[in-house]
Design an enzyme around this catalytic site. Structure first.
Site, PDB file in Angstrom:
ATOM      1  N   GLU A 118      79.343  -9.088 -10.928  1.00 36.76           N
ATOM      2  CA  GLU A 118      80.775  -9.721 -10.812  1.00 36.76           C
ATOM      3  C   GLU A 118      80.565 -10.765 -13.032  1.00 36.76           C
ATOM      4  O   GLU A 118      81.682 -10.211 -12.976  1.00 36.76           O
ATOM      5  CB  GLU A 118      80.843 -11.020  -9.929  1.00 36.76           C
ATOM      6  CG  GLU A 118      81.852 -11.914 -10.566  1.00 36.76           C
ATOM      7  CD  GLU A 118      83.163 -11.823  -8.913  1.00 36.76           C
ATOM      8  OE1 GLU A 118      82.432 -12.366  -8.101  1.00 36.76           O
ATOM      9  OE2 GLU A 118      83.921 -11.116  -9.152  1.00 36.76           O
ATOM     10  N   ASP A 119      79.605 -10.412 -12.739  1.00 34.62           N
ATOM     11  CA  ASP A 119      80.107 -11.519 -14.209  1.00 34.62           C
ATOM     12  C   ASP A 119      79.526 -10.984 -15.405  1.00 34.62           C
ATOM     13  O   ASP A 119      79.319 -11.781 -16.736  1.00 34.62           O
ATOM     14  CB  ASP A 119      79.448 -12.855 -14.181  1.00 34.62           C
ATOM     15  CG  ASP A 119      79.549 -13.771 -13.106  1.00 34.62           C
ATOM     16  OD1 ASP A 119      80.597 -13.601 -12.731  1.00 34.62           O
ATOM     17  OD2 ASP A 119      78.941 -14.403 -12.781  1.00 34.62           O
TER      18      ASP A 119
END
Ligand code: MN
Length: 725
Positions: free
Chosen positions: A81-82
């Site tokens: 996600e990051d």
């Protein structure tokens, strides 16, 4: 559970060591390395290095007793996600199983949540559970939320309230449903602190001031130990204070007085066996004065989330009420860790993804302790809670829509509103253009694009899977397009006529239309054609009859092809009946229990007043009745007389391997054989099989055998049996 909020890799290594369980340490180390370098330079809002978050989540999971895969996935859960690391890399480095866990957690994180009424929250909870095909995904997500909740204080006010509400409405109930009490209570208590800080402070003050909790509990435990350990030296006794939110619910939500809460203090007695539990209950009731109507036996009747214990409340000598919970260690682990106890204390079972596997241990646990019925009920309720037949999708605004499995984007459009469906020009799933016949899946965010000038297409009737959408499409055509419907109806009817070699002249056609529209209670030929056109009336209903009528009228030279059954029926003549030994022209009826057919060996039973009832010779009822002493004189020999003209009801049971088209194949066969059906039932059994129960009219056993034979030829049929008795 130990709370480490800025965890280091050493912390993780320590809890793993303390757990005493075996983990794949080198795999965990590799995951840590990857996460650490991927999150390099990122900070949490608290100012702590970002890696402390995945590490803390991993620590929570080890404490819960989760396996290596879960811990590795926890370390990697924010990487996709990051950071720039992609799922494919994780799959290559750590395998499909872990990649799936990480992907699942990432997906859950993308579900938009808009707080609404209870129904909406419930739908999101269900959807979460449904999305977590592997239940470990849900547990990792809960641990993720738990650590985030522990650091809510660093969020800006607005965001904190929203997150606290989401935690209270979505995550805590899921933890509850999975029976993970430790996480459920911590999530609730943290959320309460931000959602109702005033009440929370009050509760804290009351707990601190009014009761000297520690000493009170210590004393009770001391007294109990003295007595109980004499008889049960292995018993473990511990105390606990009711959670803030538990008190909040009783006092602030249910309006009870603080002093009416009998279970603010609880003492837990944990033993090895169920017998000991009841034994200890007796000892406690002997030591303290029990409060009437407070005894609850959750051992014989577990709660839905599998919780088991005996509960009772007593007064101590000073008159302070307290609750006692008595349970076995097994029950204790289940009470504290719920579904996670499966990994913690039942090693050797791995968390694979089928629902059966997920629930097998629940069933096992329940069945070992109580009668079958309740256990079944509970397992069923867990199952329907997470019904795989239901799919949950989102509108772009975050509303959850539930649709049946297999529904398409078109169904979704009509579910939103018929005007949305009727003017649909296209759709986007998660921002990407998609076809309108794309099946919807849980978690998708679906946007429907409309245009006022656009109208439905007849093909949509084949794309829509839900009755709701079909009805709406039909009603649009019915209302909007009369001329077109009439044309379309005529085309459909003529096409079907052609297929069935019905070729009427213009006049004949008009006659047919006129008489059929009357039969359907319609005003005229146009109405009749229109109703076919918009799909309100299925031509297939009348074609067989029309065909027969048409053929009769025209007496075609080439005879229609008849199945042996129809031929047989046509050729039959002679007197119907049965000859009963020693009785002429007696009244005969056929027993409903075994439905004898000409060709079966039969016997007669002289009834009181209704003549002779004919059974199959091997009918269990006949055999049993003959053995009874008062009956033997009533049984007489019987045989079929000549050829029998009437038809008889007979039932067969068919079991087949489930596949698409099986139902259609079976029903088509009966249609082709032109067997008169009295009833046709199909249902799904376990093990991917379908069972049909079909009652039909046949003339004799030969015909029945012919039918059975034909059924056996259908692909996937496992068993065909005549049902008697
Ligand atoms: Mn996270």
């Amino acid at each position: 559970m130990e709370k480490i909020n800025v965890a280091t890799y050493d912390d993780l290594k320590n809890v793993i060591k303390e757990s005493g369980r075996s983990y794949d340490n080198s795999l965990i180390e590799r995951a840590y390395r990857l996460a650490n370098s991927a999150h390099e330079g990122q900070l949490r809002r608290s100012g702590a290095p970002y890696i402390s978050h995945p590490l803390s989540v991993a620590v929570i999971l080890v404490n819960l007793g989760m396996d290596t895969e879960s811990v590795v996935a926890a370390l990697l859960h924010d990487v996709v996600e990051d950071t720039s690391v992609e799922t494919a890399v994780i799959e290559k480095e750590f395998g499909k199983e872990i990649a799936n866990l990480v992907e699942g957690v990432t997906k859950l994180g993308q579900v938009p949540y808009v707080s609404r009424e209870e129904q909406q929250a419930e739908n999101i909870r269900k959807m979460f559970l449904a999305m977590a095909v592997d239940i470990r995904v849900m547990i990792i997500k809960l641990a993720d939320r738990l650590h985030n909740a522990r650091t809510f204080q660093y969020l800006p006010d607005e965001k904190r309230r929203y997150k606290a509400l989401e935690t209270m409405e979505i995550y805590a109930p899921i933890a509850d449903r999975l029976g993970i009490r430790t996480i459920k209570e911590e999530l609730e208590d943290i959320s309460l602190k931000y959602l109702d800080p005033v009440a929370n402070a009050e509760i804290e003050k009351r707990l601190k001031d009014t009761w000297e909790q520690e000493t009170f509990l210590d004393n009770i435990i001391k007294v109990m130990n003295e007595r109980i350990l004499k008889e049960h030296p292995k018993a473990h006794i511990e105390g606990r204070i009711k959670s803030h939110y538990g008190i909040y619910r009783k006092v602030y939500m249910n309006g009870r007085d603080f002093s009416d809460i009998y279970d603010i203090y609880a003492v837990r007695v944990i033993v090895d066996s169920v017998i000991e539990c009841y034994n200890i209950l007796g000892i406690i009731h002997d030591m303290f004065k029990p409060i009437p109507n407070r005894f609850k036996d959750y051992i014989s009747t577990p709660k839905q989330n599998m919780y088991q214990s005996l509960h009772t409340s007593c007064f101590d000598r000073s008159g302070t009420p307290f609750e006692v919970q008595i349970r076995t260690w097994d029950m204790h682990y289940t009470a504290e860790y719920g579904i996670a106890a499966h990994w913690k204390y039942k090693m050797g079972m791995t968390g694979k993804n089928s629902m059966e596997d997920r629930l097998a241990w629940v069933r096992q646990l329940l069945e070992s302790q109580q009668e079958g019925e309740d256990a079944e009920e509970i397992v069923r309720s867990i199952k329907t809670d997470i019904a795989p037949e239901e799919v949950f999708v989102f509108t772009p605004k975050g509303d959850v829509m539930s649709l049946p499995m297999g529904a398409t984007v078109l169904d979704y459009a009509y579910k939103i509103h018929s005007a949305v469906g009727n003017h649909m020009v296209g759709a986007k799933i998660d921002g990407k253009i998609c076809a309108i016949d794309t099946p919807v899946q849980t978690g998708m965010i679906i946007e429907i694009m409309t245009q006022a000038s656009k109208t439905p297409n007849r093909d949509w009737l084949n794309i829509a899977r839900t009755g709701e959408a079909r009805t709406k499409i039909r009603s649009w055509f019915k209302k909007e397009k009369r001329e077109e419907n009439i044309e379309e109806g005529r085309a459909i009817l003529l096409r079907e006529f052609k297929r069935n070699s019905i070729n009427p002249t213009e006049e004949e056609l008009e006659e047919i239309l006129e008489s059929e529209s009357k039969k359907q209670n319609l005003a005229g030929a146009d109405d009749f054609l229109a109703s076919i056109g918009y799909g309100g009336f299925a031509v297939s209903k009348i074609i067989p009859r029309l065909k027969e009528e048409f053929q009769k009228k025209h007496k075609k030279e080439e005879k229609p092809e008849l199945s042996p059954i129809v031929k047989a029926r046509k050729e039959k003549k002679g007197i119907s009946g049965v000859e009963v030994e020693g009785l002429d022209n007696c009244l005969v009826k056929f027993a409903k229990c075994c439905n004898p057919l000409p060709g079966d060996e039969i016997v007669g039973f002289i009834t009181r007043g209704y003549g002779v009832s004919i059974h199959k010779k091997d009918c269990p009822n006949a055999i049993m009745s003959k053995q009874r002493e008062e009956q033997p004189g009533r049984w007489v020999n019987a045989r079929w007389a000549g050829e029998v003209q009437e038809s008889f009801q007979s039932t067969i049971e068919i079991i087949g391997q489930k596949r698409s088209g099986l139902l259609a194949d079976v029903s088509m066969l009966f249609n082709n054989l032109r067997v008169d059906l009295h009833s046709f039932n199909a249902k799904e059994l376990k093990n991917e099989t379908l069972m049909f129960k079909i009652t039909m009219a046949v003339n004799d056993i030969a015909q029945l055998n012919f039918v059975i034979n034909q059924v056996q030829k259908i692909k996937g049929i496992l068993k065909v049996e005549r049902v008697t008795g």
